[in-house]
Motif scaffolding. Structure first.
Motif, PDB file in Angstrom:
ATOM      1  N   PRO A   1       0.785  -1.239   0.000  1.00  0.00           N
ATOM      2  CA  PRO A   1       0.000   0.000   0.000  1.00  0.00           C
ATOM      3  C   PRO A   1       0.820   1.293   0.000  1.00  0.00           C
ATOM      4  O   PRO A   1       0.495   2.226  -0.722  1.00  0.00           O
ATOM      5  CB  PRO A   1      -0.857  -0.103   1.254  1.00  0.00           C
ATOM      6  CG  PRO A   1      -0.329  -1.226   2.043  1.00  0.00           C
ATOM      7  CD  PRO A   1       0.531  -2.068   1.161  1.00  0.00           C
ATOM      8  N   LYS A   2       1.883   1.355   0.777  1.00  0.00           N
ATOM      9  CA  LYS A   2       2.639   2.615   0.886  1.00  0.00           C
ATOM     10  C   LYS A   2       3.599   2.827  -0.277  1.00  0.00           C
ATOM     11  O   LYS A   2       3.631   3.892  -0.884  1.00  0.00           O
ATOM     12  CB  LYS A   2       3.397   2.675   2.208  1.00  0.00           C
ATOM     13  CG  LYS A   2       2.499   2.863   3.403  1.00  0.00           C
ATOM     14  CD  LYS A   2       3.303   3.032   4.658  1.00  0.00           C
ATOM     15  CE  LYS A   2       2.363   3.216   5.849  1.00  0.00           C
ATOM     16  NZ  LYS A   2       3.109   3.370   7.094  1.00  0.00           N
ATOM     17  N   SER A   3       4.379   1.814  -0.588  1.00  0.00           N
ATOM     18  CA  SER A   3       5.411   1.979  -1.627  1.00  0.00           C
ATOM     19  C   SER A   3       4.885   1.696  -3.029  1.00  0.00           C
ATOM     20  O   SER A   3       5.535   2.048  -4.006  1.00  0.00           O
ATOM     21  CB  SER A   3       6.584   1.050  -1.347  1.00  0.00           C
ATOM     22  OG  SER A   3       6.185  -0.306  -1.503  1.00  0.00           O
ATOM     23  N   LYS A   4       3.746   1.040  -3.108  1.00  0.00           N
ATOM     24  CA  LYS A   4       3.165   0.615  -4.395  1.00  0.00           C
ATOM     25  C   LYS A   4       4.045  -0.422  -5.106  1.00  0.00           C
ATOM     26  O   LYS A   4       3.839  -0.738  -6.257  1.00  0.00           O
ATOM     27  CB  LYS A   4       2.910   1.801  -5.335  1.00  0.00           C
ATOM     28  CG  LYS A   4       2.005   2.862  -4.753  1.00  0.00           C
ATOM     29  CD  LYS A   4       0.643   2.315  -4.440  1.00  0.00           C
ATOM     30  CE  LYS A   4      -0.250   3.427  -3.902  1.00  0.00           C
ATOM     31  NZ  LYS A   4      -1.392   2.957  -3.193  1.00  0.00           N
ATOM     32  N   SER A   5       5.027  -0.963  -4.397  1.00  0.00           N
ATOM     33  CA  SER A   5       5.861  -2.037  -4.946  1.00  0.00           C
ATOM     34  C   SER A   5       5.034  -3.311  -5.013  1.00  0.00           C
ATOM     35  O   SER A   5       4.035  -3.460  -4.316  1.00  0.00           O
ATOM     36  CB  SER A   5       7.080  -2.279  -4.054  1.00  0.00           C
ATOM     37  OG  SER A   5       7.886  -1.140  -4.011  1.00  0.00           O
ATOM     38  N   ILE A   6       5.495  -4.231  -5.857  1.00  0.00           N
ATOM     39  CA  ILE A   6       4.808  -5.513  -5.986  1.00  0.00           C
ATOM     40  C   ILE A   6       5.621  -6.582  -5.272  1.00  0.00           C
ATOM     41  O   ILE A   6       6.831  -6.703  -5.474  1.00  0.00           O
ATOM     42  CB  ILE A   6       4.601  -5.886  -7.470  1.00  0.00           C
ATOM     43  CG1 ILE A   6       3.667  -4.866  -8.110  1.00  0.00           C
ATOM     44  CG2 ILE A   6       4.039  -7.294  -7.596  1.00  0.00           C
ATOM     45  CD1 ILE A   6       3.467  -5.049  -9.586  1.00  0.00           C
ATOM     46  N   LEU A   7       4.947  -7.341  -4.439  1.00  0.00           N
ATOM     47  CA  LEU A   7       5.572  -8.423  -3.687  1.00  0.00           C
ATOM     48  C   LEU A   7       5.147  -9.750  -4.305  1.00  0.00           C
ATOM     49  O   LEU A   7       3.962 -10.022  -4.469  1.00  0.00           O
ATOM     50  CB  LEU A   7       5.124  -8.368  -2.219  1.00  0.00           C
ATOM     51  CG  LEU A   7       5.634  -9.467  -1.299  1.00  0.00           C
ATOM     52  CD1 LEU A   7       7.157  -9.356  -1.151  1.00  0.00           C
ATOM     53  CD2 LEU A   7       4.958  -9.374   0.050  1.00  0.00           C
TER      54      LEU A   7
END
Length: 77
Positions: free
Chosen positions: A31-37
């Motif tokens: 949610p915060k970084s918008k990175s994909i895990l």
């Protein structure tokens, strides 16, 4: 090396010597970084353990294996 790796697989011992391995792969956006895990969880169990509580499971599993396309078998071997 496990002793069972040297044993011949037969109809009598296949349930103890063969395993079903399944991977669950997920993608989640943080949610915060918008990175994909990307995560992978691997499950592995003997065929015997998988089928002992559900008598229909062995039949379903054998049907699924019989329907694997030849190209997939070549890839997996």
């Amino acid at each position: 090396m496990d002793n069972s790796e040297n044993r011949l697989i037969t109809t009598h011992n296949a349930g103890q010597l063969m395993y079903l391995r399944v991977e669950r792969q997920t993608l989640r956006r943080l949610p915060k970084s918008k990175s994909i895990l990307f995560t992978i969880k691997t499950y592995m169990t003997t065929i015997e353990d998988l089928c002992q509580d559900d008598p229909c499971m062995a039949k379903q599993l054998s049907g699924a294996v019989r329907n694997v396309p030849f190209e997939m078998i070549k890839y997996k071997v």
